[in-house]
Write a protein that holds these residues in place. Structure first.
Motif, short mmCIF file in Angstrom:
data_model
loop_
_atom_site.label_atom_id
_atom_site.label_comp_id
_atom_site.label_asym_id
_atom_site.label_seq_id
_atom_site.Cartn_x
_atom_site.Cartn_y
_atom_site.Cartn_z
N GLN A 3 22.03 -2.61 39.89
CA GLN A 3 23.08 -3.56 40.29
C GLN A 3 24.33 -3.36 39.44
OE1 GLN A 3 23.16 -5.48 42.91
NE2 GLN A 3 25.17 -6.27 42.38
N GLU A 4 24.14 -3.16 38.13
CA GLU A 4 25.28 -2.91 37.24
C GLU A 4 26.01 -1.65 37.64
OE1 GLU A 4 24.77 -3.42 32.94
OE2 GLU A 4 22.82 -4.29 33.43
N LYS A 6 26.05 -0.26 40.63
CA LYS A 6 26.73 -0.51 41.90
C LYS A 6 28.04 -1.26 41.67
CE LYS A 6 26.05 -2.71 46.37
NZ LYS A 6 25.18 -3.56 47.19
N THR A 7 27.99 -2.27 40.79
CA THR A 7 29.21 -3.02 40.46
C THR A 7 30.25 -2.11 39.83
OG1 THR A 7 27.87 -5.00 40.12
CG2 THR A 7 30.09 -5.00 39.20
#
Length: 137
Positions: A3-4, A6-7
């Motif tokens: 997720q990090e 992707k961000t």
């Protein structure tokens, strides 16, 4: 962690950087063509029809009459003509980038900042000024 990542990858700065690299690569090809096909032939013509791309010094005693490609196959060469071409390429590219940055900075600075409104004078300061003026009279 995914997720990090992707961000991070979808942030505007990373995407802008990727677009800049792609455009920069394409722009580099344009500058290479400008230098190789337009500028260097003119410079060569000014110096008596010289073709800088084939200028070299043989390092292993071979004849300097060969083309650069043939000389490289025969042994080591010091290809200073290619260095001249790449240097002119760099100077033109640096100048164009400088002009682009200068234009962007000029456009950013053209918008005048609004003048801040003067802060209203507090009532106690106004009262003290009136007292001071009355005492002077």
């Amino acid at each position: 962690m995914m997720q990090e990542f992707k961000t991070f990858a979808t942030k505007g700065n990373v995407v802008d950087l990727a677009v800049g690299v792609i455009i920069g690569g394409a722009f580099g090809k344009i500058v290479d063509s400008l230098v190789g096909d337009v500028v260097m032939p003119v410079i060569g013509k000014l110096f008596g029809g010289l073709d800088f791309s084939n200028y070299y010094l043989p390092l292993n005693g071979q004849s300097a009459q060969l083309t650069l490609i043939e000389a490289k196959k025969a042994g080591g060469v010091l290809a200073y003509g290619n260095f001249i071409t790449v240097t002119v390429n760099f100077i033109i590219l640096a100048f164009v980038i400088f002009q682009m940055v200068r234009l962007v900075n000029k456009l950013r600075n053209e918008e005048p900042a609004p003048a801040p409104a003067p802060a209203p004078t507090p009532e106690d300061v106004i009262l003290l000024r009136e007292i001071r003026d009355s005492l002077k009279k």
